[in-house]
Design a protein around this motif. Structure first.
Motif, short mmCIF file in Angstrom:
data_model
loop_
_atom_site.label_atom_id
_atom_site.label_comp_id
_atom_site.label_asym_id
_atom_site.label_seq_id
_atom_site.Cartn_x
_atom_site.Cartn_y
_atom_site.Cartn_z
N PHE A 299 0.84 -1.20 0.00
CA PHE A 299 0.00 0.00 0.00
C PHE A 299 0.87 1.25 0.00
CE2 PHE A 299 -2.72 3.33 1.47
CZ PHE A 299 -4.01 2.97 1.09
N GLY A 300 0.63 2.13 -0.97
CA GLY A 300 1.30 3.42 -1.03
C GLY A 300 0.34 4.52 -0.68
N GLY A 301 0.74 5.37 0.26
CA GLY A 301 -0.15 6.46 0.66
C GLY A 301 0.61 7.57 1.36
N GLY A 302 0.30 8.79 1.00
CA GLY A 302 0.91 9.95 1.65
C GLY A 302 2.20 10.38 0.98
N GLU A 303 2.47 11.68 1.06
CA GLU A 303 3.69 12.26 0.51
C GLU A 303 4.20 13.29 1.50
OE1 GLU A 303 2.42 14.11 -3.10
OE2 GLU A 303 2.32 12.23 -4.22
N ASN A 304 5.47 13.65 1.36
CA ASN A 304 5.95 14.88 1.98
C ASN A 304 6.90 15.58 1.03
OD1 ASN A 304 8.54 13.79 2.35
ND2 ASN A 304 8.33 13.55 4.56
N TYR A 305 7.20 16.83 1.33
CA TYR A 305 7.90 17.68 0.39
C TYR A 305 9.12 18.32 1.04
CZ TYR A 305 3.09 17.00 -1.00
OH TYR A 305 1.89 16.43 -1.26
N VAL A 306 9.74 17.57 1.92
CA VAL A 306 10.94 18.01 2.62
C VAL A 306 12.04 16.99 2.38
CG1 VAL A 306 9.70 19.32 4.38
CG2 VAL A 306 10.14 16.88 4.74
N PRO A 307 13.31 17.32 2.65
CA PRO A 307 14.41 16.38 2.35
C PRO A 307 14.58 15.26 3.38
CG PRO A 307 15.14 18.68 2.26
CD PRO A 307 13.83 18.67 2.97
N TRP A 308 13.52 14.87 4.07
CA TRP A 308 13.64 13.75 5.01
C TRP A 308 12.32 12.99 5.04
CZ3 TRP A 308 14.02 18.88 6.60
CH2 TRP A 308 12.91 19.41 7.24
N PHE A 309 12.38 11.78 5.60
CA PHE A 309 11.21 10.92 5.69
C PHE A 309 10.61 10.99 7.09
CE2 PHE A 309 13.07 7.73 2.37
CZ PHE A 309 12.83 8.65 1.36
N PRO A 310 9.34 10.63 7.26
CA PRO A 310 8.77 10.54 8.61
C PRO A 310 9.55 9.53 9.46
CG PRO A 310 7.05 10.40 6.94
CD PRO A 310 8.36 10.30 6.22
N ALA A 311 9.56 9.76 10.76
CA ALA A 311 10.28 8.85 11.66
C ALA A 311 9.62 7.47 11.67
CB ALA A 311 10.31 9.44 13.07
N ASP A 312 8.30 7.43 11.55
CA ASP A 312 7.55 6.17 11.58
C ASP A 312 6.79 6.03 10.27
OD1 ASP A 312 6.07 3.91 12.15
OD2 ASP A 312 4.78 4.88 13.65
N ILE A 313 7.47 5.49 9.25
CA ILE A 313 6.83 5.36 7.93
C ILE A 313 5.66 4.39 8.00
CG2 ILE A 313 7.18 4.60 5.56
CD1 ILE A 313 10.03 5.64 5.72
N ALA A 314 5.82 3.29 8.72
CA ALA A 314 4.74 2.31 8.82
C ALA A 314 3.48 2.93 9.39
CB ALA A 314 5.19 1.12 9.67
N GLY A 315 3.63 3.70 10.46
CA GLY A 315 2.48 4.37 11.05
C GLY A 315 1.89 5.42 10.13
N PHE A 316 2.75 6.12 9.40
CA PHE A 316 2.32 7.15 8.47
C PHE A 316 1.42 6.54 7.38
CE2 PHE A 316 3.07 9.77 4.65
CZ PHE A 316 2.79 11.04 5.14
N VAL A 317 1.84 5.40 6.83
CA VAL A 317 1.07 4.77 5.76
C VAL A 317 -0.15 4.03 6.31
CG1 VAL A 317 1.16 3.10 3.86
CG2 VAL A 317 3.14 4.57 4.32
N ARG A 318 -0.02 3.44 7.50
CA ARG A 318 -1.13 2.68 8.07
C ARG A 318 -2.40 3.53 8.17
NH1 ARG A 318 -1.85 -1.88 11.26
NH2 ARG A 318 0.37 -2.21 11.62
#
Length: 426
Positions: A299-318
């Motif tokens: 499952f792909g979901g969500g974006e951000n527009y900064v030079p780093w990723f969320p600390a909790d990618i799994a939670g972000f996509v969940r």
């Protein structure tokens, strides 16, 4: 953050086919054509060039497929990134028809590439477009009719709410359509298979050899890396969302944004995607999902527009995933990762000769799986003097982001935030 090899948390990296590390470039070497980037575009170019007898050297900043080509959702969308009526309105009927021909050639090229080189990449047919708002049935029906009458394309079927719900195992959408010409695959294994084919044809690939720039020397082009250089007659700059910083012309029109994917444990519910098609919804910041060959939901979901990723990618996509499949709230996420893709202002690819002998194709805006290998081959032929297809693609309007490279980020964030609110409340 970008280009540090295959993401350790990626299901693709965990299930990739064997591929030995390749040596970095040490010292100077010569080539007819140098290619920057060992992803879909660069390897598509390298394979075409090597099979034409040209000496081609590929420079990869990290590992083959470590950029967007080995991290994406693996979905095959047919056509250009913009639908044919959009192209007709802006470029005219003849140009739109020609661009449809390019897209159809790209689809056939991808299928042939996989079959002829026996690339084991879990290729599966079918792509569903799901509407996230009520209404739109008439628009979808008109599109299907238009594609049939004008382009002779009969691969689309309309889905009502009930049929879509059965196909997805979720009732949160409001109908849609099936593209039987689309599909999905394992993109990293496709990339590695393309690399093997290019090597077998005679292409030389160097990993951990980031190009820092290029310069003119007499009548030739010199591409520099930290430990060496390639002197060549022509240059192809690929990399999509990972080109950032190599060319001011590309930077003005192609911007990297980050997208995120999570993969569940094997599914116990046979009602989720029983037909095994890929799905993409109608949101501006889309959700896209499919089942893997080992019966997980990717499952792909969500974006951000900064030079780093969320600390909790799994939670972000969940959070995105469980809005569509609340029954998966207790499911364990086994893999989660992020990657960058290149987008343009109007979501059409940027294909140009930047200066004499220097070519680029980037800004696929999420449609690189199908288009990029073929666009790479088109650029390869352009370096060999066959420029007709590259010239056609260069007619795609691709304006610069407002404000130039320094101000494009706040402008993009403001625009994307508006669209995200529209997705949520519109």
């Amino acid at each position: 953050m970008r280009n540090q090899g295959h993401p350790d948390a990626s299901w693709y990296a965990a299930t990739r086919s064997p591929f030995a590390d390749l040596p970095r470039l040490e010292g100077g070497t010569q080539a007819d054509v140098c290619v920057i980037g060992a992803g879909f575009t660069g390897l598509g170019a390298a394979l075409e060039l090597a099979r034409s007898g040209a000496r081609v050297v590929v420079l990869e900043a990290a590992r083959v497929g470590s950029g967007g080509s080995g991290r994406n959702g693996g979905q095959i969308h047919t056509g250009q990134r913009r639908e044919q009526p959009w192209l007709e309105a802006r470029l005219g009927a003849d140009a739109a028809m020609a661009l449809w021909g390019v897209a159809e050639a790209a689809r056939e090229h991808l299928l042939k590439l996989i079959a002829e080189n026996r690339i084991d990449c879990d290729l599966r047919p079918g792509l569903i477009h799901a509407r996230h708002r009520p209404g739109g049935e008439a628009e979808d029906a008109a599109f299907i009719d238009h594609m049939d009458r004008v382009y002779g394309c009969r691969r689309y079927d309309l889905l009502d709410d009930e049929a879509l719900g059965q196909a997805l195992g979720s009732g949160v959408y409001f109908g849609g359509m099936v593209d039987h010409g689309g599909g999905h695959l394992h993109p990293l294994n496709l990339t590695l298979g393309m690399a093997r084919a290019a090597q077998a044809a005679g292409a030389v690939i160097h990993e951990e050899s980031r190009a820092s720039g290029w310069r003119r020397k007499d009548a030739r082009i010199v591409v520099d890396t930290a430990r060496g250089s390639v002197t060549c007659n022509q240059l192809i700059v690929s990399g999509d969302g990972y080109i950032d910083g190599l060319s001011s012309q590309i930077d003005a029109r192609v911007m990297p944004i980050n997208n995120f994917i999570a993969v569940t444990e094997p599914l116990s519910n046979p009602g989720i995607l029983p037909g095994d098609m890929a799905v993409a919804d109608s949101r501006f910041v889309i959700n896209y999902f499919r089942k893997t060959a080992d019966n997980r939901l990717l499952f792909g979901g969500g974006e951000n527009y900064v030079p780093w990723f969320p600390a909790d990618i799994a939670g972000f996509v969940r959070g995105h995933m469980t809005k569509i499949y609340p029954q998966l709230s207790p499911a364990r996420i086994t893999h989660a990762w992020g990657g960058s893709l290149g987008v343009t202002m109007n979501r059409v690819p940027y294909v140009r000769e930047l200066e004499p002998g220097v070519w680029t194709a980037a800004g696929y805006s999420g449609q690189g799986v199908m288009l990029a290998p073929w666009f790479g081959a088109i650029l390869a032929r352009a370096t060999l003097g066959q420029q007709e297809e590259a010239d056609l693609l260069s007619t795609l309007p691709c304006p610069p982001f407002p404000g130039g490279r320094l101000l494009r980020w706040p402008a993009l964030v403001a625009g994307m935030s508006w669209y995200a609110l529209r997705d949520r409340f519109g």
